[in-house]
Scaffold this motif. Structure first.
Motif, PDB file in Angstrom:
ATOM      1  N   ALA A  85      -3.158  11.746  -9.178  1.00  0.00           N
ATOM      2  CA  ALA A  85      -3.204  11.968  -7.726  1.00  0.00           C
ATOM      3  C   ALA A  85      -2.229  11.051  -6.994  1.00  0.00           C
ATOM      4  O   ALA A  85      -1.626  11.458  -5.994  1.00  0.00           O
ATOM      5  N   VAL A  86      -2.064   9.835  -7.459  1.00  0.00           N
ATOM      6  CA  VAL A  86      -1.119   8.903  -6.831  1.00  0.00           C
ATOM      7  C   VAL A  86       0.298   9.448  -6.953  1.00  0.00           C
ATOM      8  O   VAL A  86       1.077   9.413  -5.997  1.00  0.00           O
ATOM      9  N   ASP A  87       0.624   9.990  -8.130  1.00  0.00           N
ATOM     10  CA  ASP A  87       1.959  10.576  -8.319  1.00  0.00           C
ATOM     11  C   ASP A  87       2.184  11.760  -7.386  1.00  0.00           C
ATOM     12  O   ASP A  87       3.256  11.911  -6.800  1.00  0.00           O
ATOM     13  N   ILE A  88       1.164  12.603  -7.226  1.00  0.00           N
ATOM     14  CA  ILE A  88       1.267  13.766  -6.340  1.00  0.00           C
ATOM     15  C   ILE A  88       1.458  13.310  -4.896  1.00  0.00           C
ATOM     16  O   ILE A  88       2.291  13.851  -4.157  1.00  0.00           O
ATOM     17  N   LEU A  89       0.694  12.299  -4.474  1.00  0.00           N
ATOM     18  CA  LEU A  89       0.825  11.777  -3.110  1.00  0.00           C
ATOM     19  C   LEU A  89       2.206  11.179  -2.872  1.00  0.00           C
ATOM     20  O   LEU A  89       2.819  11.397  -1.821  1.00  0.00           O
ATOM     21  N   GLU A  90       2.706  10.422  -3.818  1.00  0.00           N
ATOM     22  CA  GLU A  90       4.024   9.805  -3.653  1.00  0.00           C
ATOM     23  C   GLU A  90       5.129  10.851  -3.611  1.00  0.00           C
ATOM     24  O   GLU A  90       6.082  10.717  -2.855  1.00  0.00           O
ATOM     25  N   GLU A  91       4.988  11.926  -4.403  1.00  0.00           N
ATOM     26  CA  GLU A  91       5.961  13.018  -4.354  1.00  0.00           C
ATOM     27  C   GLU A  91       5.935  13.711  -2.991  1.00  0.00           C
ATOM     28  O   GLU A  91       6.944  14.224  -2.527  1.00  0.00           O
ATOM     29  N   VAL A 127       0.639   5.024  -1.236  1.00  0.00           N
ATOM     30  CA  VAL A 127      -0.765   4.757  -1.540  1.00  0.00           C
ATOM     31  C   VAL A 127      -0.997   3.252  -1.484  1.00  0.00           C
ATOM     32  O   VAL A 127      -0.349   2.489  -2.179  1.00  0.00           O
ATOM     33  N   TRP A 128      -1.955   2.839  -0.640  1.00  0.00           N
ATOM     34  CA  TRP A 128      -2.207   1.415  -0.401  1.00  0.00           C
ATOM     35  C   TRP A 128      -3.390   0.873  -1.168  1.00  0.00           C
ATOM     36  O   TRP A 128      -3.395  -0.284  -1.568  1.00  0.00           O
ATOM     37  N   ALA A 129      -4.428   1.644  -1.303  1.00  0.00           N
ATOM     38  CA  ALA A 129      -5.632   1.152  -1.975  1.00  0.00           C
ATOM     39  C   ALA A 129      -6.262   2.303  -2.729  1.00  0.00           C
ATOM     40  O   ALA A 129      -6.085   3.471  -2.392  1.00  0.00           O
ATOM     41  N   GLY A 130      -7.008   1.950  -3.770  1.00  0.00           N
ATOM     42  CA  GLY A 130      -7.648   2.995  -4.563  1.00  0.00           C
ATOM     43  C   GLY A 130      -9.103   2.684  -4.832  1.00  0.00           C
ATOM     44  O   GLY A 130      -9.532   1.538  -4.797  1.00  0.00           O
ATOM     45  N   LYS A 131      -9.873   3.730  -5.075  1.00  0.00           N
ATOM     46  CA  LYS A 131     -11.275   3.656  -5.483  1.00  0.00           C
ATOM     47  C   LYS A 131     -12.061   2.587  -4.724  1.00  0.00           C
ATOM     48  O   LYS A 131     -12.261   1.482  -5.196  1.00  0.00           O
ATOM     49  N   LEU A 132     -12.480   2.943  -3.545  1.00  0.00           N
ATOM     50  CA  LEU A 132     -13.250   2.032  -2.694  1.00  0.00           C
ATOM     51  C   LEU A 132     -14.672   2.546  -2.574  1.00  0.00           C
ATOM     52  O   LEU A 132     -14.904   3.726  -2.348  1.00  0.00           O
ATOM     53  N   LYS A 133     -15.630   1.651  -2.725  1.00  0.00           N
ATOM     54  CA  LYS A 133     -17.047   1.996  -2.633  1.00  0.00           C
ATOM     55  C   LYS A 133     -17.600   1.415  -1.333  1.00  0.00           C
ATOM     56  O   LYS A 133     -17.556   0.211  -1.118  1.00  0.00           O
ATOM     57  N   ILE A 134     -18.125   2.294  -0.471  1.00  0.00           N
ATOM     58  CA  ILE A 134     -18.682   1.857   0.811  1.00  0.00           C
ATOM     59  C   ILE A 134     -20.198   1.955   0.737  1.00  0.00           C
ATOM     60  O   ILE A 134     -20.747   3.054   0.625  1.00  0.00           O
ATOM     61  N   PRO A 135     -20.901   0.817   0.777  1.00  0.00           N
ATOM     62  CA  PRO A 135     -22.373   0.870   0.714  1.00  0.00           C
ATOM     63  C   PRO A 135     -22.966   1.425   2.010  1.00  0.00           C
ATOM     64  O   PRO A 135     -22.470   1.157   3.099  1.00  0.00           O
ATOM     65  N   ALA A 194      -3.967   6.086   2.009  1.00  0.00           N
ATOM     66  CA  ALA A 194      -2.524   6.310   1.972  1.00  0.00           C
ATOM     67  C   ALA A 194      -1.943   6.160   3.380  1.00  0.00           C
ATOM     68  O   ALA A 194      -2.663   6.228   4.377  1.00  0.00           O
ATOM     69  N   LYS A 195      -0.644   5.984   3.415  1.00  0.00           N
ATOM     70  CA  LYS A 195       0.049   5.797   4.692  1.00  0.00           C
ATOM     71  C   LYS A 195       1.351   6.599   4.669  1.00  0.00           C
ATOM     72  O   LYS A 195       2.030   6.666   3.641  1.00  0.00           O
ATOM     73  N   GLN A 196       1.656   7.217   5.818  1.00  0.00           N
ATOM     74  CA  GLN A 196       2.928   7.920   5.979  1.00  0.00           C
ATOM     75  C   GLN A 196       3.352   7.823   7.437  1.00  0.00           C
ATOM     76  O   GLN A 196       2.558   8.129   8.333  1.00  0.00           O
ATOM     77  N   HIS A 197       4.562   7.390   7.680  1.00  0.00           N
ATOM     78  CA  HIS A 197       5.115   7.253   9.032  1.00  0.00           C
ATOM     79  C   HIS A 197       4.210   6.404   9.933  1.00  0.00           C
ATOM     80  O   HIS A 197       3.984   6.740  11.094  1.00  0.00           O
ATOM     81  N   GLY A 198       3.640   5.345   9.393  1.00  0.00           N
ATOM     82  CA  GLY A 198       2.807   4.443  10.186  1.00  0.00           C
ATOM     83  C   GLY A 198       1.396   4.944  10.448  1.00  0.00           C
ATOM     84  O   GLY A 198       0.641   4.300  11.153  1.00  0.00           O
ATOM     85  N   GLU A 199       1.039   6.085   9.893  1.00  0.00           N
ATOM     86  CA  GLU A 199      -0.295   6.660  10.086  1.00  0.00           C
ATOM     87  C   GLU A 199      -1.096   6.528   8.791  1.00  0.00           C
ATOM     88  O   GLU A 199      -0.579   6.761   7.701  1.00  0.00           O
TER      89      GLU A 199
END
Length: 154
Positions: free
Chosen positions: A51-57, A62-70, A90-95
């Protein structure tokens, strides 16, 4: 005569400073609010995978991965625990975008109610701090951008 010219210069400088202060205050007052992401991503895993490769393409960083929110839930004086999993940020154009990755055992139903049920909780947690959500379909190598607009059309 020199005293009068000094007085005029001081008056002109004072007027310019007041105009600058008023315009700066108005610019600050009407500027859109700056939102920060509501969670600490220092505990997030290192982003990796297909998925990271697909997003980068697709042009996302991609800034962070697999986050668990209690999540703590109170039901009739009983406290229940749960958690919400975010695959990536993920981030693109400052968003900023919250990323969910497709799962074979949980196919996405691409209807209004299906998208609402599966993805809206993530948007509600992050609110205006994110531009939207990205749903990465690894099977078809696609990235779908989803945004929600309450109370009418965009």
């Amino acid at each position: 005569m020199a005293q009068n010219s000094d007085l005029y210069v001081i008056i002109i400088l004072s007027i310019l400073i007041v105009i600058w202060a008023i315009s700066s205050f108005r610019r600050w007052l009407f500027a859109p609010p700056k939102y920060i992401l509501p969670f600490d991503f220092s505990e997030a895993e290192e982003p990796e995978g297909e998925a990271v490769d697909i997003l980068e393409e697709a042009g996302y960083e991609v800034w962070a991965g697999k986050l668990k929110i209690p999540i703590h839930i109170e039901k009739d004086d009983e406290v229940l625990g749960s958690r919400l999993f975010i695959d990536y940020i993920a981030k693109q154009h400052g968003e900023w975008y919250v990323v969910k990755v497709s799962r074979e055992r949980m196919p996405m139903e691409w209807t209004g109610s299906g998208i609402r049920e599966r993805l809206m909780p993530y948007w509600m947690i992050f609110g205006p701090a994110v531009k939207g959500l990205l749903y990465v379909d690894c099977m078809n190598q696609q990235v779908h951008k989803v945004t929600f607009h309450l109370g009418g059309r965009p």
